[in-house]
Scaffold this active site. Structure first.
Site, short mmCIF file in Angstrom:
data_model
loop_
_atom_site.label_atom_id
_atom_site.label_comp_id
_atom_site.label_asym_id
_atom_site.label_seq_id
_atom_site.Cartn_x
_atom_site.Cartn_y
_atom_site.Cartn_z
CB ALA A 13 -0.91 0.00 1.23
CB SER A 15 4.69 0.61 -2.58
OG SER A 15 3.89 0.09 -3.63
CG HIS A 52 -5.55 7.16 -7.91
ND1 HIS A 52 -4.79 6.18 -8.49
CD2 HIS A 52 -5.34 7.05 -6.58
CE1 HIS A 52 -4.15 5.51 -7.55
NE2 HIS A 52 -4.47 6.03 -6.38
#
Length: 170
Positions: A13, A15, A52
Site C-alpha cells: 500500500a 508504495s 488519482h
C-alpha cells in the site's frame, strides 16, 4: 517500455505502484486508457479515487470496470496504451459479487495475451504479511497470489515497488 507489451507492477500500500504505472504509460504516445476497478463504497475511497483522477492529465480516458475487466481490456482500441489499476480491487469485487474467480482470472489472462498494445497492470502484493485470521481473507490472499504468479509468468516485465522505488524483478 518499448519492448515490454505486458508489465505487472506489484507492491505494498502507498508504495508508488500507480504513479509508476502512470509514468510508464505516459512515456508512450497517447491517448491513454486508465481502466479503474475501484468502487466508491465510502468517503475514504471516494477521496482516493478523486486524488488519482486529479493527478492525471486530460489525455487519459478513464473506463470504470469493477467487474468486467477482461471485457474492458478487449474493448480498448488496439495499440492504445492501457493502465489497469488495480487487480487487487478487481479480485475483491469479483469475490464479493460471488463470481467465479477462476473463470474471471482465466478471462483476464486471455485478454492480456490477446492485447495488441502495451498494458500495465497494478496490483497490491498481499502475501508478505501474517496469515489472515479468517477464511475469506486467506482465500483472497491465495487467489491473489495465484493470479500474480500466472500474470508474472505471462508478463514481459515485472516490477516490485518499495518506498516509491521500482525494483525490476523480470
Amino acid at each position: 517500455m518499448a519492448t515490454a507489451s505486458l508489465t505487472l507492477i506489484l507492491g505494498g500500500a502507498r508504495s508508488g505502484k500507480s504513479r509508476h504505472g502512470e509514468g510508464l504509460i505516459e512515456a508512450l504516445p497517447g491517448p491513454w486508457t486508465y481502466i479503474a476497478t475501484a468502487q466508491a463504497w465510502d468517503d475514504e475511497m471516494r477521496t482516493r479515487i478523486a486524488e488519482h483522477r486529479a493527478r492525471r492529465s486530460p489525455d487519459w480516458l478513464t473506463v470504470d470496470a469493477p467487474l468486467a475487466l477482461a471485457a474492458a481490456i478487449a474493448a480498448t482500441p488496439p495499440g492504445r496504451p492501457i493502465l489497469v489499476d488495480c487487480l487487487t480491487l478487481w479480485l475483491t469485487n469479483v469475490m464479493l459479487a460471488e463470481q467465479d474467480t477462476q473463470a474471471g482470472c482465466a478471462d483476464l489472462l486471455r485478454a492480456c495475451a490477446g492485447r495488441a498494445g502495451p498494458i500495465v497492470l497494478v496490483a497490491s502484493e498481499v502475501g508478505l504479511g501474517i496469515v489472515p485470521e479468517n477464511a475469506l481473507a486467506r482465500r483472497f490472499r491465495d487467489e491473489a497470489g495465484r493470479l500474480h504468479q500466472r500474470l508474472a509468468a505471462q508478463a514481459d516485465r515485472v516490477v516490485f515497488m518499495v518506498a516509491g522505488l521500482p525494483m525490476q524483478v523480470k
